[in-house]
Write an enzyme that holds these catalytic residues in place. Sequence first.
Site, PDB file in Angstrom:
ATOM      1  CG  ASP A  69      -2.125   0.943   0.899  1.00 15.46           C
ATOM      2  OD1 ASP A  69      -2.876   0.644  -0.038  1.00 15.46           O
ATOM      3  OD2 ASP A  69      -2.278   1.989   1.569  1.00 15.46           O
ATOM      4  CG  ASP A 156       6.174   7.346 -11.225  1.00 14.33           C
ATOM      5  OD1 ASP A 156       6.371   7.563 -10.014  1.00 14.33           O
ATOM      6  OD2 ASP A 156       6.219   6.205 -11.724  1.00 14.33           O
TER       7      ASP A 156
HETATM    8  P1  IMP Z   1      -2.844   1.667  -3.682  1.00 11.35           P
HETATM    9  O1  IMP Z   1      -3.037   0.703  -4.800  1.00 11.35           O
HETATM   10  O2  IMP Z   1      -4.048   1.861  -2.836  1.00 11.35           O
HETATM   11  O3  IMP Z   1      -1.617   1.397  -2.892  1.00 11.35           O
HETATM   12  O4  IMP Z   1      -2.670   3.079  -4.399  1.00 11.35           O
HETATM   13  C1  IMP Z   1      -1.450   3.607  -4.618  1.00 11.35           C
HETATM   14  C2  IMP Z   1      -1.586   4.903  -5.398  1.00 11.35           C
HETATM   15  O5  IMP Z   1      -0.548   5.771  -4.962  1.00 11.35           O
HETATM   16  C3  IMP Z   1      -1.379   4.698  -6.886  1.00 11.35           C
HETATM   17  O6  IMP Z   1      -2.573   4.527  -7.576  1.00 11.35           O
HETATM   18  C4  IMP Z   1      -0.668   5.972  -7.290  1.00 11.35           C
HETATM   19  O7  IMP Z   1      -1.621   6.983  -7.508  1.00 11.35           O
HETATM   20  C5  IMP Z   1       0.137   6.320  -6.052  1.00 11.35           C
HETATM   21  N1  IMP Z   1       1.478   5.708  -6.114  1.00 11.35           N
HETATM   22  C6  IMP Z   1       1.967   4.687  -5.359  1.00 11.35           C
HETATM   23  N2  IMP Z   1       3.218   4.367  -5.722  1.00 11.35           N
HETATM   24  C7  IMP Z   1       3.518   5.177  -6.742  1.00 11.35           C
HETATM   25  C8  IMP Z   1       4.684   5.289  -7.558  1.00 11.35           C
HETATM   26  O8  IMP Z   1       5.682   4.563  -7.466  1.00 11.35           O
HETATM   27  N3  IMP Z   1       4.631   6.254  -8.488  1.00 11.35           N
HETATM   28  C9  IMP Z   1       3.553   7.080  -8.662  1.00 11.35           C
HETATM   29  N4  IMP Z   1       2.441   6.986  -7.954  1.00 11.35           N
HETATM   30  C10 IMP Z   1       2.420   6.044  -6.990  1.00 11.35           C
END
Ligand code: IMP
Length: 198
Positions: A69, A156
Amino acid sequence: MNIVLATRNSKKADELTRMFVSYPVVFQTLDAFPDCPEVIEDGRTFRQNAIKKAVQVARYTGCPALADDSGLEVESLGRAPGVFSARYAGRGANDSRNMKKVLKELRDIDDPRSRTARFVCCIALALPDGRSKTFTGVVKGTIGKRPKGSNGFGYDPIFYPLGHDRTFAEMADSEKDVLSHRGRAMKKLYFYLKRMLT
Ligand code: IMP
């Protein structure tokens, strides 16, 4: 060792998998378990969400599971979007709309020192019996004025890691992996697994 990746985000799965190419671990994605129920991410922290996802998938599949997450925290926005990073723009949110919202909220701030942010990643490794362990990685940086580059995903194109004049989206995968929050969390997991397996 077989580990199920508790994500349906293929970009994330790619990043997690490619860091372990030289390691005796076989990653399966949730594609192998199409009926695995969607996990509701209602935690207040990255850690709570990562543990919930990993434990639920490990229990369902009967295999160790790995969940990530992660998200962006912008200092002057009170650490938003945080755990809401994926759905920051509300209904119909996608990467482009989420970025636009952040840029709009920062439009009156010109000084890069007031546009500081960080990405946080919490990776949880869970066993089918419910035990879990977490690994956290952080990368500090600043938010640019407009999107640049086309690699990567999410925020990014607007994130400049500290000490660099290119966004994550302008970097090669291998460059991002060394600097990124996910890369740093994975490195901790890597050494943990190495200790466990040897
Ligand atoms: P999760 O799937 O709930 O963890 O959502 C993570 C969200 O955070 C993603 O949809 C992106 O919007 C953002 N995010 C997480 N890691 C990255 C990364 O490495 N680069 C850019 N955005 C990220």
